[in-house]
Design a protein around this motif. Structure first.
Motif, short mmCIF file in Angstrom:
data_model
loop_
_atom_site.label_atom_id
_atom_site.label_comp_id
_atom_site.label_asym_id
_atom_site.label_seq_id
_atom_site.Cartn_x
_atom_site.Cartn_y
_atom_site.Cartn_z
N GLY A 64 -2.36 -4.62 -13.59
CA GLY A 64 -2.17 -3.89 -12.33
C GLY A 64 -0.92 -3.05 -12.29
O GLY A 64 -0.62 -2.43 -11.26
N PHE A 65 -0.17 -2.97 -13.41
CA PHE A 65 1.10 -2.22 -13.39
C PHE A 65 0.87 -0.71 -13.18
O PHE A 65 1.69 -0.03 -12.58
CB PHE A 65 1.85 -2.42 -14.71
CG PHE A 65 3.10 -1.60 -14.79
CD1 PHE A 65 4.25 -2.02 -14.15
CD2 PHE A 65 3.11 -0.38 -15.47
CE1 PHE A 65 5.41 -1.24 -14.20
CE2 PHE A 65 4.26 0.40 -15.52
CZ PHE A 65 5.41 -0.04 -14.88
N GLY A 66 -0.24 -0.19 -13.65
CA GLY A 66 -0.50 1.26 -13.54
C GLY A 66 -1.05 1.62 -12.16
O GLY A 66 -0.71 0.99 -11.15
N ALA A 67 -1.92 2.61 -12.14
CA ALA A 67 -2.48 3.08 -10.87
C ALA A 67 -3.20 1.95 -10.13
O ALA A 67 -3.22 1.93 -8.89
CB ALA A 67 -3.44 4.23 -11.13
N SER A 68 -3.75 1.00 -10.88
CA SER A 68 -4.56 -0.04 -10.24
C SER A 68 -3.76 -0.92 -9.28
O SER A 68 -4.33 -1.46 -8.32
CB SER A 68 -5.24 -0.91 -11.31
OG SER A 68 -6.09 -0.11 -12.10
N GLY A 69 -2.48 -1.06 -9.52
CA GLY A 69 -1.68 -1.88 -8.61
C GLY A 69 -0.96 -1.09 -7.55
O GLY A 69 -0.22 -1.66 -6.73
N ARG A 70 -1.15 0.24 -7.54
CA ARG A 70 -0.32 1.08 -6.65
C ARG A 70 -1.13 1.97 -5.73
O ARG A 70 -0.58 2.79 -5.00
CB ARG A 70 0.55 2.03 -7.48
CG ARG A 70 1.27 1.36 -8.60
CD ARG A 70 2.05 2.39 -9.36
NE ARG A 70 2.56 1.85 -10.60
CZ ARG A 70 3.60 2.32 -11.23
NH1 ARG A 70 4.23 3.36 -10.75
NH2 ARG A 70 4.00 1.77 -12.35
N ASN A 71 -2.45 1.90 -5.82
CA ASN A 71 -3.24 2.88 -5.07
C ASN A 71 -3.39 2.46 -3.61
O ASN A 71 -2.77 1.51 -3.14
CB ASN A 71 -4.59 3.11 -5.76
CG ASN A 71 -5.45 1.88 -5.82
OD1 ASN A 71 -5.91 1.39 -4.78
ND2 ASN A 71 -5.66 1.34 -7.01
N SER A 72 -4.26 3.19 -2.88
CA SER A 72 -4.37 2.92 -1.44
C SER A 72 -5.39 1.85 -1.12
O SER A 72 -5.49 1.43 0.02
CB SER A 72 -4.75 4.18 -0.67
OG SER A 72 -4.56 5.33 -1.41
N ALA A 191 -6.65 -6.28 -8.79
CA ALA A 191 -6.40 -6.21 -10.24
C ALA A 191 -6.04 -7.60 -10.78
O ALA A 191 -6.55 -8.02 -11.83
CB ALA A 191 -5.28 -5.21 -10.53
N ARG A 192 -5.19 -8.30 -10.06
CA ARG A 192 -4.80 -9.64 -10.53
C ARG A 192 -6.00 -10.58 -10.52
O ARG A 192 -6.14 -11.43 -11.40
CB ARG A 192 -3.66 -10.18 -9.67
CG ARG A 192 -2.35 -9.46 -9.97
CD ARG A 192 -1.21 -9.90 -9.07
NE ARG A 192 0.03 -9.27 -9.50
CZ ARG A 192 1.14 -9.24 -8.79
NH1 ARG A 192 1.19 -9.84 -7.59
NH2 ARG A 192 2.23 -8.66 -9.26
N GLY A 193 -6.86 -10.42 -9.52
CA GLY A 193 -8.07 -11.26 -9.46
C GLY A 193 -9.00 -10.96 -10.62
O GLY A 193 -9.60 -11.89 -11.19
N LEU A 194 -9.12 -9.68 -10.99
CA LEU A 194 -9.95 -9.34 -12.15
C LEU A 194 -9.35 -9.96 -13.42
O LEU A 194 -10.08 -10.42 -14.30
CB LEU A 194 -10.04 -7.82 -12.33
CG LEU A 194 -10.95 -7.04 -11.39
CD1 LEU A 194 -10.87 -5.54 -11.71
CD2 LEU A 194 -12.41 -7.51 -11.50
N ALA A 195 -8.02 -9.94 -13.50
CA ALA A 195 -7.36 -10.52 -14.69
C ALA A 195 -7.67 -12.01 -14.77
O ALA A 195 -8.00 -12.53 -15.85
CB ALA A 195 -5.86 -10.28 -14.62
N SER A 196 -7.60 -12.72 -13.65
CA SER A 196 -7.92 -14.16 -13.65
C SER A 196 -9.39 -14.37 -14.01
O SER A 196 -9.73 -15.31 -14.75
CB SER A 196 -7.65 -14.79 -12.29
OG SER A 196 -6.30 -14.62 -11.97
#
Ligand SMILES: Cc1cc2nc3c(=O)[nH]c(=O)nc-3n(C[C@H](O)[C@H](O)[C@H](O)COP(=O)(O)OP(=O)(O)OC[C@H]3O[C@@H](n4cnc5c(N)ncnc54)[C@H](O)[C@@H]3O)c2cc1C
Length: 435
Positions: A64-72, A191-196
């Motif tokens: 989630g560090f990229g756009a996935s953790g920062r979008n709206s 994003a973090r949920g997808l990672a888990s």
């Protein structure tokens, strides 16, 4: 306020941290190496692991560090405004256009189902996506769009002026399309949920493990990181706008666009009675789109582009975005700025997703162009099916080679040059004269 982007965002402040993933040390082997832990890489890893493939994911920082953790956090099951099913048919031909339109039409339900199946806690609200028209001509445009989507089996509601005013809380629109399968979520928590979910399915995730090079190694690919190497039969680059020197040809096939966000302090009860009372998210028909949503704790999130993307731009741009909110909701507020941050989106020249073959078994993919929650998640599932079955008919787009954009160093600044003209045209057209 911190302008670093990731740590300065509202989402970093309110989302539950993930258990730390290890970094790659020594030599590891797998069937598929995924590079990049945004929605595309994570969704690919989830579905590869579920299909029984041995998959390992390298993320330079953290998921989630990229756009996935920062979008709206807008879940928009549609193409970018410039594209509809008909223009996609002209670009890709009828077969791919049908596959792609079907994928994106169902991508809202796909995302919310995925969230339910993996019990991802990300404040997901499937209450619909509104696209309001900023001029009477744009109502005609939305009517045609509704009919185009109906032809591929997707039903959208065209709302009149009064309905639109009631649902958004502003007098500035002429009508709107409502897509009930859209909605909103906390993008970093997603994003973090997808990672888990990927880890639970058996994928191995490495954080703080930037891929430094990807080279042929016998019949496999060898990806080097600062402390190890990953050997894989197939490799997917899901590095989006942050690809950089790892794969210059792939990177030069995309425009990196800087985008800015603000979040206000939570609204009071009087404002909440009239502003987005049914909690749809909104992106309008302007070229420089007005985007608004409420968060789970009732802040307004909005944002857009600026001309100068230098250090400190998020803070410099914030007063403009805050003023735009005040202009949109006359007599409401005052709204108080709480967070301002930035991120980068990878945009393809025609705004369509791409799967590029960079070598035998080496692919670079991008789903995004601003609709990444739906497009990148759904493309990840299709990409996994393709990699497992080696069947290109699983993909919604043809496999292409990387085609670097001519004069990329100059052209990447295109959105900045384009912005003042777009705002001027938006203001000229719009009933409200707001841009
Ligand atoms: C401000 C902003 C607002 C947006 N709003 C919305 C919205 O409301 N709705 C929507 O659908 N979309 C929105 N988008 C677009 C959406 O966020 C993106 O389309 C989506 O997140 C792209 O996902 P991705 O996985 O392709 O890329 P990213 O999320 O950018 O992931 C790429 C990852 O690759 C990693 N990486 C890069 N290089 C390496 C390397 N060498 N080794 C290992 N890892 C590497 C990066 O650290 C990063 O984590 C917005 C984007 C921004 C910036």
């Amino acid at each position: 306020m911190d302008d670093s982007g990731f740590s300065g965002s509202l989402w970093s402040r309110i989302s539950t941290p993930m258990a730390a993933s290890p970094h790659l040390e020594g030599t590891a082997r797998c069937d598929v190496a995924v590079i990049g832990g945004g929605y595309l890489g994570l969704a690919t890893a989830v579905h590869l692991a579920q299909a029984g493939a041995a998959v390992r994911l390298l993320e330079a920082e953290e998921p989630g560090f990229g756009a996935s953790g920062r979008n709206s956090g807008f879940v928009v099951p549609s193409f970018t405004t410039a594209l509809g099913p008909e223009s996609v048919k002209r670009a890709l031909g009828p077969e791919f256009a049908t596959r792609l339109a079907t994928m994106i039409a169902g991508a809202g339900d796909f995302v919310f189902d995925l969230i339910r199946r993996h019990a991802i806690s990300c404040d997901a609200e499937q209450r619909g996506w509104l696209q309001p028209a900023h001029s009477p001509a744009r109502v005609d445009f939305l009517r045609r769009r509704r009919d185009e989507w109906a032809a591929v089996g997707k039903s959208l509601d065209l709302l009149d002026r009064a309905q639109t005013q009631r649902l958004i809380g502003t007098p500035h629109y002429e009508g709107a399309l409502l897509d009930r399968s859209g909605g909103q979520l906390n993008p970093l928590a997603y994003a973090r949920g997808l990672a888990s979910a990927a880890q639970s399915a058996g994928a191995v995730l490495y954080a703080r493990s930037p891929a430094l090079s990807v080279e042929r190694h016998g019949s496999a690919w060898r990806t080097a990181t600062p402390h190890g190497e990953l050997l894989a039969d197939q490799v997917v680059l899901a590095t989006n706008a942050l690809t950089g020197p790892l794969a210059p040809t792939f990177a030069r096939s995309l425009f990196p666009v800087h985008a800015y966000q603000i979040a206000t302090e939570p609204l009071g009860s009087a404002d909440l009675r009239t502003i987005l009372p049914e909690r749809q998210c909104v992106t309008d028909t302007r070229r420089h789109s007005m985007a608004i949503r409420l968060t789970a704790d009732n802040r307004l999130v909005s944002g857009g582009l600026t001309v100068f993307n230098t250090r400190g731009a998020a803070q410099r741009a914030a007063p403009y975005f805050l003023k735009r909110l005040h202009d949109f909701f006359p007599g409401r507020g005052p709204f108080h700025l709480a967070f301002a941050w930035r991120g980068q989106i990878a945009v393809t020249p025609d705004f369509l997703p791409r799967v590029m073959q960079l070598g035998p078994g080496l692919f670079g993919a991008v789903g995004c162009s601003g609709r990444g929650i739906t497009m990148s998640t759904a493309l990840g599932e299709r990409l996994a099916a393709f990699l497992v079955r080696q069947d290109p008919s699983a993909l919604p787009v043809p496999i292409t080679t990387a085609r670097p954009i001519p004069f990329h160093a100059l052209m990447r600044h295109g959105p900045s040059f384009w912005l003042p003209l777009s705002r001027w045209r938006d203001r000229r057209e719009s009933t409200s004269k707001i841009a």
